[in-house]
Design an enzyme around this catalytic site. Structure first.
Site, PDB file in Angstrom:
ATOM      1  N   LEU A 214      13.951 -20.282   3.989  1.00  0.00           N
ATOM      2  CA  LEU A 214      12.519 -20.559   3.956  1.00  0.00           C
ATOM      3  C   LEU A 214      11.860 -19.579   4.917  1.00  0.00           C
ATOM      4  O   LEU A 214      12.443 -19.201   5.937  1.00  0.00           O
ATOM      5  CB  LEU A 214      12.206 -21.991   4.410  1.00  0.00           C
ATOM      6  CG  LEU A 214      12.659 -23.151   3.530  1.00  0.00           C
ATOM      7  CD1 LEU A 214      12.298 -24.479   4.197  1.00  0.00           C
ATOM      8  CD2 LEU A 214      12.027 -23.081   2.146  1.00  0.00           C
ATOM      9  N   ASP A 215      10.625 -19.164   4.612  1.00  0.00           N
ATOM     10  CA  ASP A 215       9.889 -18.332   5.544  1.00  0.00           C
ATOM     11  C   ASP A 215       9.684 -19.091   6.850  1.00  0.00           C
ATOM     12  O   ASP A 215       9.643 -20.331   6.867  1.00  0.00           O
ATOM     13  CB  ASP A 215       8.525 -17.948   4.962  1.00  0.00           C
ATOM     14  CG  ASP A 215       8.645 -17.050   3.732  1.00  0.00           C
ATOM     15  OD1 ASP A 215       9.709 -16.428   3.559  1.00  0.00           O
ATOM     16  OD2 ASP A 215       7.676 -16.996   2.959  1.00  0.00           O
ATOM     17  N   LYS A 216       9.516 -18.350   7.920  1.00  0.00           N
ATOM     18  CA  LYS A 216       9.372 -18.961   9.248  1.00  0.00           C
ATOM     19  C   LYS A 216       8.243 -19.987   9.291  1.00  0.00           C
ATOM     20  O   LYS A 216       8.389 -21.074   9.866  1.00  0.00           O
ATOM     21  CB  LYS A 216       9.119 -17.867  10.288  1.00  0.00           C
ATOM     22  CG  LYS A 216       8.962 -18.391  11.713  1.00  0.00           C
ATOM     23  CD  LYS A 216       8.765 -17.250  12.705  1.00  0.00           C
ATOM     24  CE  LYS A 216       8.584 -17.775  14.127  1.00  0.00           C
ATOM     25  NZ  LYS A 216       8.411 -16.670  15.094  1.00  0.00           N
ATOM     26  N   THR A 218       6.901 -21.618   6.761  1.00  0.00           N
ATOM     27  CA  THR A 218       6.987 -22.641   5.714  1.00  0.00           C
ATOM     28  C   THR A 218       7.795 -23.820   6.228  1.00  0.00           C
ATOM     29  O   THR A 218       8.898 -23.654   6.735  1.00  0.00           O
ATOM     30  CB  THR A 218       7.657 -22.071   4.452  1.00  0.00           C
ATOM     31  OG1 THR A 218       6.910 -20.947   3.979  1.00  0.00           O
ATOM     32  CG2 THR A 218       7.724 -23.117   3.353  1.00  0.00           C
ATOM     33  N   ARG A 320       3.768 -17.191  -2.246  1.00  0.00           N
ATOM     34  CA  ARG A 320       2.629 -16.649  -1.508  1.00  0.00           C
ATOM     35  C   ARG A 320       2.021 -15.458  -2.255  1.00  0.00           C
ATOM     36  O   ARG A 320       0.790 -15.338  -2.386  1.00  0.00           O
ATOM     37  CB  ARG A 320       3.074 -16.247  -0.104  1.00  0.00           C
ATOM     38  CG  ARG A 320       3.568 -17.424   0.719  1.00  0.00           C
ATOM     39  CD  ARG A 320       4.356 -16.998   1.944  1.00  0.00           C
ATOM     40  NE  ARG A 320       3.537 -16.228   2.883  1.00  0.00           N
ATOM     41  CZ  ARG A 320       3.997 -15.705   4.001  1.00  0.00           C
ATOM     42  NH1 ARG A 320       5.293 -15.837   4.328  1.00  0.00           N
ATOM     43  NH2 ARG A 320       3.192 -15.032   4.812  1.00  0.00           N
TER      44      ARG A 320
END
Length: 402
Positions: A214-216, A218, A320
């Site tokens: 997961l993105d930081k 998110t 995104r």
């Protein structure tokens, strides 16, 4: 303590307000998909509605390891990739051969070129082929972490992981990752999930393995395998797209139509200060096909919309980039929010409003893992300010699975 996570049920008012789900429509600027099927034929979420998903109590026999673990080399050695290890990533190959070898140590020897495949430098993500020779430098094995031997800082880390836990058993861990916590290390990152998992090494020196990312910024469901057997099975589920993920986001404006499919090609674009994913053409270097289904759940006037997203593919920054592509970027996105003359609504925090809401994936030993994450604090605050109800029926469940 292990516990099952049940999906949120819509409240009575929401059920009364619910309209019959409309077919998902292709965005006019998206690539059409051949053989597009009606949602009802593939909507397994809807078919499963109300069913129990117990994990089987009779465990299946674990899959055999690709090769027997080797003693830790104290000097340079060369090993040959077996048929069972064919198409295995370099980092997974090292983890399987040397249980307990830390992620950071693997990345370091690969980055320095100390590990070579058929005499050439290799990347940790490269796939090996049976019969190839792998040069392995001297390695350092991290000692197993025993609960009684943990330092005070490590005990706090273990407690933090337990606080994040949505589901856990002997094979699988599902964490509710907070927004702002990185999944893996990088430039300037000193604390991340992969590092935190070091405190959960077992008596054999094996630590839980990340299955996806997961993105930081998110928040939400992050799947972790506690055994090599589970890691192989869960990774296979992602590869064969039998894992289903649902994300929630707050976006600028209201997408039209309110349900649709976004299909583009994405390619990485390196900038001076950051890397972003750009919309690319088929055939462009490094371009990968990306497909996302979206559905508007509720709106706050015509300025903001709560959307539910179901990614079919799993490209970097896919959701995104896709929402920005259709003109409705995710609120608080520092990379992809590109609306001009848009004023941030008062009271809302300027942070990424994206949640990995739910994950449904076959359990390695039978049954189904079904975990749901609550809204993170900054999104819950926004939902409260805007009068959005998290218990509403989620129309994305009627989106196709492919």
């Amino acid at each position: 303590m292990s516990r099952r996570i049940k999906r949120t049920q819509s409240n009575p008012r929401a059920r009364e307000d619910r309209k019959a789900p409309r077919p998902f429509r292709e965005r006019p600027h998206s690539e059409p998909k051949a053989g597009f099927r009606a949602p009802g034929k593939a909507a397994r979420f809807a078919a499963e509605r109300g069913e129990k998903r117990p994990v089987a109590q009779q465990p299946a026999k674990p899959a055999k390891s690709p090769a027997e673990p080797l003693p830790l080399p104290t000097k340079v050695q060369t090993v040959v990739v077996t048929a069972d290890e064919d198409n295995m990533r370099v980092d997974r190959f090292l983890e399987a051969r040397f249980p307990g070898l830390s992620f950071s140590h693997i990345q370091r020897i690969v980055r320095k070129g100390e590990l070579r495949v058929n005499g050439k430098r290799a990347d940790s993500k490269d796939r090996l082929q049976a019969g190839q020779s792998v040069r392995i430098p001297p390695l350092r094995l991290d000692a197993p972490k025993l609960a009684g031997a943990l330092s005070e800082a490590e005990q706090k880390t273990l407690a933090a992981l337990k606080e994040m836990t949505l589901f856990e058993d002997d094979d699988v861990l599902v964490l509710n990752k907070p927004a702002g916590l990185a999944v893996q290390g990088g430039s300037g990152t000193t604390r991340h999930v992969d590092q935190m998992l070091e405190v959960m090494r077992d008596a054999k020196g094996q630590k839980p393995r990340l299955v996806h990312r997961l993105d930081k910024e998110t928040a939400g469901c992050l799947l972790v395998a506690k055994t090599r057997f589970a890691a192989t099975a869960l990774t296979g589920s992602f590869r064969h797209r039998s894992a289903r993920k649902i994300y929630w986001a707050l976006v600028a404006g209201v997408p039209k139509p309110k349900q649709g499919r976004i299909s583009t090609y994405l390619a990485k674009e390196e900038g001076e200060e950051e890397t972003i994913m750009r919309i690319a053409a088929h055939g462009d270097e490094g371009a990968s096909h990306a497909v996302t289904y979206y559905a508007v759940v509720e709106t706050a006037g015509n300025k903001l919309a709560w959307v539910s997203l179901k990614p079919v593919t799993g490209r970097t920054h896919q959701l995104r980039a896709h929402m920005a592509h259709i003109g409705h970027p995710i609120v608080g996105d520092p990379k992809y929010f590109n609306r001009e003359n848009w004023e941030f609504p008062g009271g809302l925090q300027n942070r990424l409003h994206l949640l990995a809401r739910r994950i449904v994936i076959p359990h390695p030993r039978g049954g189904v893992i079904d975990a749901t994450a609550p809204l993170p604090p900054h999104m819950q605050q926004s939902w409260n300010l805007l009068g959005l109800e998290a218990s509403r029926f989620d129309p994305i469940e009627n989106a196709p699975e492919e």
